[in-house]
Design a protein around this motif. Sequence first.
Motif, PDB file in Angstrom:
ATOM      1  N   VAL A  16       3.292  -9.433   0.129  1.00  0.00           N
ATOM      2  CA  VAL A  16       2.432  -8.754   0.629  1.00  0.00           C
ATOM      3  C   VAL A  16       2.499  -7.338  -0.050  1.00  0.00           C
ATOM      4  CG1 VAL A  16       1.387  -7.482   2.880  1.00  0.00           C
ATOM      5  CG2 VAL A  16       2.754  -9.811   3.287  1.00  0.00           C
ATOM      6  N   LYS A  17       1.581  -7.087  -0.332  1.00  0.00           N
ATOM      7  CA  LYS A  17       0.960  -5.714  -1.330  1.00  0.00           C
ATOM      8  C   LYS A  17       0.790  -4.883  -0.793  1.00  0.00           C
ATOM      9  CE  LYS A  17       0.782  -8.053  -6.251  1.00  0.00           C
ATOM     10  NZ  LYS A  17       0.040  -8.231  -7.028  1.00  0.00           N
ATOM     11  N   ARG A  18      -0.194  -4.698   0.221  1.00  0.00           N
ATOM     12  CA  ARG A  18      -0.900  -3.995   1.457  1.00  0.00           C
ATOM     13  C   ARG A  18       0.483  -3.145   2.022  1.00  0.00           C
ATOM     14  NH1 ARG A  18      -6.009  -6.185   3.886  1.00  0.00           N
ATOM     15  NH2 ARG A  18      -5.349  -4.885   5.517  1.00  0.00           N
ATOM     16  N   ARG A  19       0.747  -1.822   2.737  1.00  0.00           N
ATOM     17  CA  ARG A  19       1.581  -1.078   3.417  1.00  0.00           C
ATOM     18  C   ARG A  19       0.527  -0.536   4.525  1.00  0.00           C
ATOM     19  NH1 ARG A  19       6.004   0.155   1.843  1.00  0.00           N
ATOM     20  NH2 ARG A  19       6.737   1.802   1.344  1.00  0.00           N
ATOM     21  N   ASP A  20      -0.809  -0.689   4.478  1.00  0.00           N
ATOM     22  CA  ASP A  20      -1.881  -0.358   5.907  1.00  0.00           C
ATOM     23  C   ASP A  20      -2.790  -1.284   6.265  1.00  0.00           C
ATOM     24  OD1 ASP A  20      -1.253   2.284   6.441  1.00  0.00           O
ATOM     25  OD2 ASP A  20      -1.249   2.620   4.368  1.00  0.00           O
TER      26      ASP A  20
END
Length: 77
Positions: A16-20
């Motif tokens: 998972v690269k997204r944080r939001d």
Amino acid sequence: MAKVIHVHLLQQIDGVKRRDWYFSSLSAVFTVFTPEQVGVTKNYLLHAGLSGGGVIINKRAVIRQSTLIGRSRGVSG
């Protein structure tokens, strides 16, 4: 106005690269993440009082509920 659940990941999750992440319901959060990944259970979030502007912060994520503001059709401005 619709509610929106914002999940900000504080720790990297494999793949998972997204944080939001933004969800339309608390239940939807758990279609993407496990309780271990976000640090809380669905039952905990349902009783945590997020609807009053509350925020849950733990070592894995920051979770808050907000209102999505939109414009009604037929309203000029």
